[in-house]
Write a protein that holds these residues in place. Structure first.
Motif, PDB file in Angstrom:
ATOM      1  N   GLU A  75      14.772   5.848   2.917  1.00  0.00           N
ATOM      2  CA  GLU A  75      13.982   5.644   2.123  1.00  0.00           C
ATOM      3  C   GLU A  75      13.188   4.359   1.635  1.00  0.00           C
ATOM      4  OE1 GLU A  75      15.949   9.083   0.016  1.00  0.00           O
ATOM      5  OE2 GLU A  75      16.624   7.290  -0.302  1.00  0.00           O
ATOM      6  N   CYS A  76      13.850   2.919   2.016  1.00  0.00           N
ATOM      7  CA  CYS A  76      12.901   2.219   0.919  1.00  0.00           C
ATOM      8  C   CYS A  76      12.066   1.524   1.744  1.00  0.00           C
ATOM      9  CB  CYS A  76      13.525   0.619   1.069  1.00  0.00           C
ATOM     10  SG  CYS A  76      15.114   1.203  -0.213  1.00  0.00           S
ATOM     11  N   ASP A  82       4.626   2.074   4.464  1.00  0.00           N
ATOM     12  CA  ASP A  82       3.649   2.954   3.625  1.00  0.00           C
ATOM     13  C   ASP A  82       2.248   1.362   3.431  1.00  0.00           C
ATOM     14  OD1 ASP A  82       3.729   5.304   3.914  1.00  0.00           O
ATOM     15  OD2 ASP A  82       4.882   5.125   1.389  1.00  0.00           O
ATOM     16  N   GLY A  83       2.866   0.228   3.170  1.00  0.00           N
ATOM     17  CA  GLY A  83       2.042  -0.494   2.637  1.00  0.00           C
ATOM     18  C   GLY A  83       2.002  -1.856   3.978  1.00  0.00           C
ATOM     19  N   TYR A  84       2.312  -1.326   5.000  1.00  0.00           N
ATOM     20  CA  TYR A  84       1.925  -1.720   5.875  1.00  0.00           C
ATOM     21  C   TYR A  84       0.599  -0.935   6.958  1.00  0.00           C
ATOM     22  CZ  TYR A  84       6.167  -4.331   6.240  1.00  0.00           C
ATOM     23  OH  TYR A  84       7.160  -5.688   5.738  1.00  0.00           O
TER      24      TYR A  84
END
Length: 139
Positions: A75-76, A82-84
């Motif tokens: 999950e983390c 997503d940020g990448y």
């Protein structure tokens, strides 16, 4: 030590046949998803790939087993990836690539029980990530 969990057993059998899954997994990933070739820096990427795979395997084993907390890494890492800019479908597909690699290594030792356990696990991971439409990656 022999695992009674089919997922754990698949990794144990693979470890008996293969010293390092990393190059096999990432070769398969690049073949299926060529866009991943540019996602890793050129210098030091082998260490990053090895570390990423090791953490993923720990999370898989926990998710398929006692769920003591290591599985939360999935999950983390969804958020982090997503940020990448990694599409969630690709994030989920990575787990299927691992399963496909194990299946190839195990050959006839890839039992219906192991197959069913992996299919269930992949569906659960997909659900957890909130991804739809990626089940065909492994089928």
């Amino acid at each position: 030590m022999t695992s009674t969990n089919p997922i754990g057993r698949s990794f144990e059998l693979a470890a008996e046949r293969c010293e390092d899954l990393t190059p096999l997994v990432y070769r398969r990933l690049a073949a299926a998803y060529p866009e991943t070739l540019t996602m890793f820096r050129s210098e030091g990427s082998e260490l990053v790939k090895g570390s990423m795979l090791a953490m993923t395997i720990e999370a898989i084993l926990d998710f398929a087993g006692e769920r003591s907390g290591k599985f939360r890494m999935i999950e983390c890492e969804v958020i982090s990836h997503d940020g990448y800019g990694t599409p969630r479908e690709l994030f989920v597909a990575f787990f299927g690539v691992i399963a496909q690699t194990l299946r190839e290594i195990l050959e006839s030792d890839w039992t219906p029980e192991i197959d069913a356990a992996w299919r269930k696990l992949l569906a659960e991971i997909e659900d957890m990530v909130g991804q739809s439409g990626a089940r065909g990656v492994y089928a």
